[in-house]
Design an enzyme around this catalytic site. Structure first.
Site, short mmCIF file in Angstrom:
data_model
loop_
_atom_site.label_atom_id
_atom_site.label_comp_id
_atom_site.label_asym_id
_atom_site.label_seq_id
_atom_site.Cartn_x
_atom_site.Cartn_y
_atom_site.Cartn_z
CB VAL A 51 -3.80 -30.98 55.79
CG1 VAL A 51 -4.44 -31.33 57.13
CG2 VAL A 51 -4.85 -30.47 54.81
CB CYS A 52 1.31 -32.61 56.72
SG CYS A 52 0.61 -33.98 55.77
N PRO A 53 1.46 -29.71 57.99
CG PRO A 53 2.00 -27.75 56.83
CD PRO A 53 1.59 -29.18 56.63
CB ILE A 56 3.39 -31.71 62.30
CG1 ILE A 56 3.06 -32.93 61.45
CG2 ILE A 56 4.72 -31.90 63.02
CD1 ILE A 56 3.89 -33.04 60.20
#
Length: 199
Positions: A51-53, A56
């Site tokens: 999920v993080c990318p 960001i």
């Protein structure tokens, strides 16, 4: 989740840490470097995850919209600055970030996550905390998501615009307010002007 020192209406906890900057260089930055600007400071659990990318990259792709509002977006996780750089240098199609338009702060000792109350102590990672800090360094908004769900750049942008509007005009913003929408004068009599238009 740790209790932390981040409290609405109070100065946001300052930090000094190494970040990977948009030019790919390492630089020590502090929150105080951005005094006079709004700051969106968000935590994410780990580099090289799933999920993080998406979050960001979404914030980075719209960094210019925040910049036009005199607002700096900064990301942070517990990974080292070397790990951040490796992720930035990994192509998007391989799960990397690619070139960034925002700094990514390294918090390997977890002190910043602890200060902001987003440390998931049993795993040593951060929850998805997001903090809006005004141009005087005062914390105006906090949201913290559990790990599986990403955040909305649109909503973050809307909140920055709303806080800036109230700072400038002294009126308050109703639910779902967007620039150009009606606001409310915070007065018993004058507020009726807004409510009289409602269906």
């Amino acid at each position: 989740m740790s209790s932390g020192n981040a409290k609405i209406g109070h100065p946001a906890p300052n930090f000094k840490a190494t970040a990977v900057m948009p030019d790919g260089q390492f630089k020590d930055i502090s929150l105080s470097d951005y005094k006079g600007k709004y700051v969106v400071f968000f935590f994410y659990p780990l580099d090289f995850t799933f999920v993080c990318p998406t979050e960001i990259i979404a914030f980075s792709d719209r960094a210019e919209e925040f910049k036009k509002l005199n607002c700096q977006v900064i990301g942070a996780s517990v990974d080292s600055h070397f790990c951040h750089l490796a992720w930035v240098n990994t192509p998007k199609k391989q799960g990397g970030l690619g070139p960034m338009n925002i700094p990514l702060v390294s918090d390997p000792k977890r002190t910043i996550a602890q200060d902001y109350g987003v440390l998931k102590a049993d795993e040593g990672i951060s929850f998805r905390g997001l903090f809006i800090i005004d141009d005087k360094g005062i914390l105006r908004q906090i949201t913290v998501n559990d790990l599986p769900v990403g955040r909305s750049v649109d909503e973050t942008l809307r909140l920055v615009q709303a806080f800036q509007f109230t700072d400038k005009h002294g009126e308050v913003c109703p639910a779902g307010w967007k620039p150009g929408s009606d606001t409310i004068k915070p007065d018993v009599q004058k507020s009726k002007e807004y409510f009289s238009k409602q269906k």
